[in-house]
Write a protein that holds these residues in place. Structure first.
Motif, mmCIF file in Angstrom:
data_model
loop_
_atom_site.group_PDB
_atom_site.id
_atom_site.type_symbol
_atom_site.label_atom_id
_atom_site.label_comp_id
_atom_site.label_asym_id
_atom_site.label_seq_id
_atom_site.Cartn_x
_atom_site.Cartn_y
_atom_site.Cartn_z
ATOM 1 N N GLY A 57 36.366 3.616 21.585
ATOM 2 C CA GLY A 57 37.388 4.268 22.396
ATOM 3 C C GLY A 57 38.734 4.355 21.710
ATOM 4 N N VAL A 58 38.739 4.312 20.385
ATOM 5 C CA VAL A 58 39.980 4.388 19.611
ATOM 6 C C VAL A 58 39.996 5.717 18.874
ATOM 7 N N LYS A 59 40.919 6.574 19.257
ATOM 8 C CA LYS A 59 41.075 7.850 18.561
ATOM 9 C C LYS A 59 41.949 7.628 17.334
ATOM 10 N N VAL A 60 41.437 8.003 16.184
ATOM 11 C CA VAL A 60 42.185 7.875 14.933
ATOM 12 C C VAL A 60 42.677 9.261 14.559
ATOM 13 N N VAL A 82 42.478 -1.643 19.384
ATOM 14 C CA VAL A 82 41.547 -2.120 20.401
ATOM 15 C C VAL A 82 42.216 -3.202 21.237
ATOM 16 N N ARG A 83 42.915 -4.116 20.605
ATOM 17 C CA ARG A 83 43.600 -5.188 21.340
ATOM 18 C C ARG A 83 44.699 -4.639 22.226
ATOM 19 N N ARG A 84 45.421 -3.623 21.732
ATOM 20 C CA ARG A 84 46.503 -3.016 22.511
ATOM 21 C C ARG A 84 45.933 -2.330 23.757
ATOM 22 N N SER A 85 44.795 -1.651 23.603
ATOM 23 C CA SER A 85 44.222 -0.936 24.743
ATOM 24 C C SER A 85 43.507 -1.884 25.709
#
Length: 87
Positions: A57-60, A82-85
């Motif tokens: 779920g991380v858009k780069v 990932v940790r931020r989200s």
């Protein structure tokens, strides 16, 4: 390497293996340019980024691709997002 980074590294390797199944993950050096080690062209790299987005779920953004030269840089980048989200 903490558990989160180890899990992310495994996700990255799984994504790479889905595109380039001939890669030997044990032979990869975290500090060397990743695309050269696994011989990914730009379309393969895009497919790895899409796979990571689907898995994590991380858009780069494409503008960040140049910052993600090594396996360690990619894992660090994903770990921060990932940790931020999650939190």
């Amino acid at each position: 390497m903490d558990d989160a980074r180890t899990a992310l590294r495994a996700e990255v390797l799984d994504a790479i293996l889905s595109i380039a199944p001939e890669v030997d993950p044990a032979a990869l050096d975290d500090a060397r340019p990743l695309r050269h080690q696994v011989d990914l062209d730009s379309m393969d790299w895009l497919n790895v980024m899409i796979a990571l987005d689907e898995r994590l779920g991380v858009k780069v953004p494409e503008s960040d691709y140049a910052r993600l030269d090594t396996l360690a840089q990619l894992v660090d980048y994903l770990n921060a997002r990932v940790r931020r989200s999650d939190g």
